[in-house]
Design a protein around this motif. Structure first.
Motif, PDB file in Angstrom:
ATOM      1  N   PRO A  76       2.081  79.200 -50.225  1.00  0.00           N
ATOM      2  CA  PRO A  76       3.514  78.916 -50.083  1.00  0.00           C
ATOM      3  C   PRO A  76       3.806  77.731 -49.162  1.00  0.00           C
ATOM      4  O   PRO A  76       4.888  77.144 -49.249  1.00  0.00           O
ATOM      5  N   CYS A  77       2.872  77.368 -48.292  1.00  0.00           N
ATOM      6  CA  CYS A  77       3.086  76.170 -47.472  1.00  0.00           C
ATOM      7  C   CYS A  77       3.131  74.922 -48.350  1.00  0.00           C
ATOM      8  O   CYS A  77       3.588  73.871 -47.907  1.00  0.00           O
ATOM      9  N   HIS A  78       2.641  75.037 -49.577  1.00  0.00           N
ATOM     10  CA  HIS A  78       2.650  73.909 -50.524  1.00  0.00           C
ATOM     11  C   HIS A  78       3.614  74.189 -51.683  1.00  0.00           C
ATOM     12  O   HIS A  78       3.476  73.598 -52.757  1.00  0.00           O
ATOM     13  N   PRO A 170       7.376  70.697 -42.776  1.00  0.00           N
ATOM     14  CA  PRO A 170       7.577  72.021 -42.182  1.00  0.00           C
ATOM     15  C   PRO A 170       8.669  72.842 -42.867  1.00  0.00           C
ATOM     16  O   PRO A 170       9.648  72.290 -43.388  1.00  0.00           O
ATOM     17  N   MET A 171       8.514  74.139 -42.803  1.00  0.00           N
ATOM     18  CA  MET A 171       9.544  75.060 -43.312  1.00  0.00           C
ATOM     19  C   MET A 171      10.746  75.059 -42.355  1.00  0.00           C
ATOM     20  O   MET A 171      10.692  74.479 -41.261  1.00  0.00           O
ATOM     21  N   VAL A 181      14.034  82.465 -34.993  1.00  0.00           N
ATOM     22  CA  VAL A 181      12.612  82.763 -35.194  1.00  0.00           C
ATOM     23  C   VAL A 181      12.034  81.816 -36.247  1.00  0.00           C
ATOM     24  O   VAL A 181      12.762  81.205 -37.029  1.00  0.00           O
ATOM     25  N   GLY A 182      10.722  81.723 -36.234  1.00  0.00           N
ATOM     26  CA  GLY A 182      10.024  80.909 -37.221  1.00  0.00           C
ATOM     27  C   GLY A 182       8.544  81.195 -37.169  1.00  0.00           C
ATOM     28  O   GLY A 182       8.013  81.628 -36.132  1.00  0.00           O
ATOM     29  N   ALA A 183       7.866  80.937 -38.301  1.00  0.00           N
ATOM     30  CA  ALA A 183       6.415  81.121 -38.342  1.00  0.00           C
ATOM     31  C   ALA A 183       5.761  80.003 -37.537  1.00  0.00           C
ATOM     32  O   ALA A 183       6.219  78.867 -37.583  1.00  0.00           O
ATOM     33  N   CYS A 184       4.660  80.267 -36.823  1.00  0.00           N
ATOM     34  CA  CYS A 184       4.216  81.644 -36.785  1.00  0.00           C
ATOM     35  C   CYS A 184       4.090  82.130 -35.351  1.00  0.00           C
ATOM     36  O   CYS A 184       3.538  83.186 -35.097  1.00  0.00           O
ATOM     37  N   PRO A 213      11.548  81.518 -43.790  1.00  0.00           N
ATOM     38  CA  PRO A 213      12.746  81.407 -44.610  1.00  0.00           C
ATOM     39  C   PRO A 213      12.654  80.417 -45.763  1.00  0.00           C
ATOM     40  O   PRO A 213      13.587  80.318 -46.553  1.00  0.00           O
ATOM     41  N   SER A 214      11.563  79.665 -45.855  1.00  0.00           N
ATOM     42  CA  SER A 214      11.445  78.705 -46.964  1.00  0.00           C
ATOM     43  C   SER A 214       9.977  78.346 -47.157  1.00  0.00           C
ATOM     44  O   SER A 214       9.134  78.694 -46.331  1.00  0.00           O
ATOM     45  N   VAL A 215       9.704  77.612 -48.222  1.00  0.00           N
ATOM     46  CA  VAL A 215       8.358  77.056 -48.366  1.00  0.00           C
ATOM     47  C   VAL A 215       8.175  75.954 -47.321  1.00  0.00           C
ATOM     48  O   VAL A 215       9.145  75.499 -46.706  1.00  0.00           O
ATOM     49  N   GLY A 216       6.918  75.535 -47.159  1.00  0.00           N
ATOM     50  CA  GLY A 216       6.612  74.498 -46.174  1.00  0.00           C
ATOM     51  C   GLY A 216       5.648  75.039 -45.131  1.00  0.00           C
ATOM     52  O   GLY A 216       5.331  76.233 -45.112  1.00  0.00           O
ATOM     53  N   THR A 217       5.207  74.150 -44.273  1.00  0.00           N
ATOM     54  CA  THR A 217       4.225  74.550 -43.255  1.00  0.00           C
ATOM     55  C   THR A 217       4.945  75.198 -42.070  1.00  0.00           C
ATOM     56  O   THR A 217       6.173  75.111 -41.942  1.00  0.00           O
ATOM     57  N   CYS A 218       4.189  75.825 -41.180  1.00  0.00           N
ATOM     58  CA  CYS A 218       4.772  76.579 -40.070  1.00  0.00           C
ATOM     59  C   CYS A 218       5.773  75.718 -39.297  1.00  0.00           C
ATOM     60  O   CYS A 218       5.570  74.510 -39.122  1.00  0.00           O
ATOM     61  N   SER A 219       6.832  76.376 -38.836  1.00  0.00           N
ATOM     62  CA  SER A 219       7.970  75.615 -38.301  1.00  0.00           C
ATOM     63  C   SER A 219       7.833  75.278 -36.825  1.00  0.00           C
ATOM     64  O   SER A 219       8.802  74.842 -36.193  1.00  0.00           O
ATOM     65  N   VAL A 220       6.648  75.493 -36.254  1.00  0.00           N
ATOM     66  CA  VAL A 220       6.422  75.125 -34.849  1.00  0.00           C
ATOM     67  C   VAL A 220       5.369  74.016 -34.803  1.00  0.00           C
ATOM     68  O   VAL A 220       4.898  73.566 -35.844  1.00  0.00           O
ATOM     69  N   MET A 221       4.997  73.606 -33.604  1.00  0.00           N
ATOM     70  CA  MET A 221       3.969  72.564 -33.487  1.00  0.00           C
ATOM     71  C   MET A 221       2.592  73.224 -33.564  1.00  0.00           C
ATOM     72  O   MET A 221       1.807  73.212 -32.619  1.00  0.00           O
ATOM     73  N   GLY A 222       2.332  73.847 -34.708  1.00  0.00           N
ATOM     74  CA  GLY A 222       1.021  74.440 -34.969  1.00  0.00           C
ATOM     75  C   GLY A 222       0.081  73.373 -35.500  1.00  0.00           C
ATOM     76  O   GLY A 222       0.349  72.167 -35.407  1.00  0.00           O
ATOM     77  N   THR A 223      -1.009  73.821 -36.104  1.00  0.00           N
ATOM     78  CA  THR A 223      -2.019  72.856 -36.552  1.00  0.00           C
ATOM     79  C   THR A 223      -1.473  71.935 -37.641  1.00  0.00           C
ATOM     80  O   THR A 223      -1.740  70.730 -37.649  1.00  0.00           O
TER      81      THR A 223
END
Ligand code: FES
Length: 593
Positions: A76-78, A170-171, A181-184, A213-223
């Motif tokens: 789903p990130c893609h 990002p999502m 809130v946001g992943a992850c 809440p949507s497709v895309g990559t995690c909404s924080v400064m993750g990898t």
């Protein structure tokens, strides 16, 4: 962030060789012909087949841009990849080249067992060989979820074909129980609350519906976001590519501009920038300035290895000493990726970093970074409004050293900590070791009421390195339930594994060599004293060398499980995987192999 568009508009010249028979020039469709012993026949056959899909001779004269399709129902990130492909194709076609979409492996963090890092090198091999095997003059790499962009760039660097990186983006963030809130990062925080009894089953189920809440990559400064930012600072994307939300109009425009850039590379109208230490220093500076994921160090070391370069820990620590953390996003700070985009994204951050970045490096749009930033500024496309997400260097979130390499007798080849996401009170700490041999052992005993553990102990998890377990993101060892119930939220935790870029805590990671490879971590016993001193860059096991020598003879590491298998990819991984300082790449894939 202002709407992205290509930094300089270009129209691609077409391949002028005779589309019927000529293999001269070896561009476009005539490149990489299949080996039948007759290259002209090979091209004749290829043309016959591709015309079955309705292409015309005019189409087939054009330079070709391959588009890597990593869309997958398991990723789903893609989930926006089909829309990005459509926009990229528009950009490529309008610039006069021919877009050709092809699939490769796609990896999602939650859907790739045992770990996505275990499979990253397989994806990089797939990407490299499909770029090499098929006729394309340039390639557009569409990826996003953590391991995908590193795998693609590793493969493309090894394949030696011009490329442009297009992150999926990002999502969005969301709301639950009155808070954002946001992943992850919040997935982990709320799960910890559930484990500690602060949330009940119904509440955690409700939260599960709201975190993504949507497709895309995690909404924080993750990898994923870290790697996207790093690649923009290396000049390997168009501007704005790191931060435009996956489901925004800006993201579609980024995709179209990326297609145009790839078409200009395919035609030879601009040259692919060479990638070397200047680009990697920009990458490391950016990793530090965004308060990025520790995983970024593994992936950058792997990319460097493909070019015969190495990530020197002392060099990195020197850069860290001179690079403030300027971006206030979770997991270390407050905001989410859409905030970073609205604040101005990478162009604004690059201006804030000033001379710490080498802006004379060339980019995939043919400009230097400096020229790109000057043009964006002249066009009023870099945000200048008051905001608090991207700080100036004299008002940082954290003055320096957001990430740091450690060394000592427990980690002779190094270890990593993210001080910006750690408890300040634990950065200098000594405590008793409580040791777990792998994930199964930890799952069995961690929450047992009779586990002998106190808040000032050091939790040690070994057997989760690249050879032991494919280096899972399990370094964020949960706080034992009985301590969590007492309100303990952080402890010093050390392992030879990794941690999600979305996680936070006083966590020492990537201890090398790993326990399964016979590293000193395999010699630790319950009750040993372990000393962490982040300002001194030290991780030590306070046990005499004489005692350690006796323990070495017991070869505890040979009893630890490994992810190695008797056949197939698991065999290859077991034979070839390198340690974290070499980016966990396979020995035979490195530039110096
Ligand atoms: Fe894909 Fe976080 S799970 S980016």
């Amino acid at each position: 962030m202002a709407s992205p568009k290509q930094d300089s508009k270009r129209t691609v010249t077409t391949n002028q060789s005779d589309p019927g028979t000529s293999t001269t020039g070896r561009r476009g469709l005539a490149s990489n012909t299949v080996d039948y012993g007759d290259k002209d026949f090979a091209l004749f056959l290829r043309r016959a087949f591709i015309k079955g899909a309705g292409y015309t001779d005019e189409d087939l004269k054009r330079p070709i841009v391959g588009i890597v399709n990593t869309g997958s129902d398991f990723n789903p990130c893609h989930g926006n990849v089909p829309a990005l492909i459509e926009a990229a194709k528009r950009g490529i076609s309008q610039a006069g080249a021919l877009p050709m979409v092809f699939p490769t492996i796609s990896l999602h963090e939650s859907f790739a067992a045992p770990t996505s890092l275990y499979l990253r090198n397989l994806m990089s091999m797939d990407t490299e060989e499909m770029i090499r095997a098929q006729p394309m003059d340039a390639v557009l790499l569409i990826g996003g979820c953590d391991k995908t962009l590193p795998a693609q760039v590793m493969g493309a660097l090894s394949a030696g074909r011009p490329f442009v990186v297009l992150p999926t983006g990002p999502m969005l963030s969301s709301q639950w129980a009155g808070e954002r809130v946001g992943a992850c990062t919040d997935c982990r925080r709320l799960w910890a609350d559930f484990r500690a009894g602060r949330l009940n089953q119904e509440q955690i189920n409700e939260a599960n519906n709201r975190l993504v809440p949507s497709v895309g990559t995690c909404s924080v400064m993750g990898t994923a976001s870290t790697m996207a930012c790093v690649l923009e600072a290396m000049g390997l994307t168009v501007s704005g590519a790191a931060s435009a939300p996956a489901v925004s109009a800006d993201r579609v425009r980024v995709a179209q501009a990326s297609g145009e850039a790839a078409a200009a590379l395919a035609s030879g109208q601009i040259s692919m920038p060479s990638v070397g230490m200047a680009q990697f220093d920009n990458a490391l500076r950016t990793l530090l300035a965004v308060g990025g994921s520790t995983n970024g160090l593994v992936h950058l070391a792997a990319m460097m290895g493909r070019l015969g370069l190495a990530l020197n820990p002392d060099h990195f620590n020197r850069l860290a000493d001179d690079t403030p953390v300027l971006v206030d996003l979770k997991p270390g700070g407050q905001g989410y990726m859409p905030d970073f985009h609205e604040a101005g994204g990478m162009p604004r951050l690059m201006l804030a970093l000033g001379e710490r970045l080498d802006t004379q490096i060339a980019t995939v749009t043919g400009q230097t970074l400096a020229e790109r930033l000057t043009e964006l500024r002249a066009q009023g496309r870099i945000e200048t409004h008051e905001q608090s997400v991207i700080r100036s260097a004299d008002n940082p979130i954290y003055p320096a050293g957001g990430l740091q390499f450690l060394s000592g007798n427990l980690a002779p080849d190094g270890a990593v900590i993210k001080p910006v996401a750690a408890s300040k009170s634990l950065l200098v700490h000594q405590g008793r070791a409580v040791v777990f041999d792998g994930l199964e052992d930890m799952a069995k005993r961690l929450d047992a009421s009779d586990l002998d553990v106190k808040a000032d102990d050091v939790l040690v998890l070994r057997g989760i390195g690249p050879l032991g377990a494919g280096m899972p993101e399990a370094g964020l060892i949960p706080i034992p339930k009985k301590l969590a119930a007492q309100g303990v939220r952080d402890m010093v935790r050390i392992s030879d594994g990794r941690m999600s870029g979305t996680a936070a805590g006083t966590i020492v990671l990537h201890i090398s060599p790993e326990a399964a490879a016979g590293g000193p971590l395999s010699l630790v016993r319950d009750g040993d004293q372990i000393q962490l001193d982040v300002p001194a860059g030290r991780l030590a096991l306070l046990v005499s060398e004489e005692v350690l020598e006796q323990r070495r003879a017991e070869a505890v590491h040979t009893k630890l499980p490994t992810v190695s298998k008797p056949r197939g990819y698991g065999w290859l991984h077991g034979q070839q995987v390198l340690q974290a300082p070499q980016g966990c790449d396979f020995q035979f894939l490195r530039g110096d192999a």
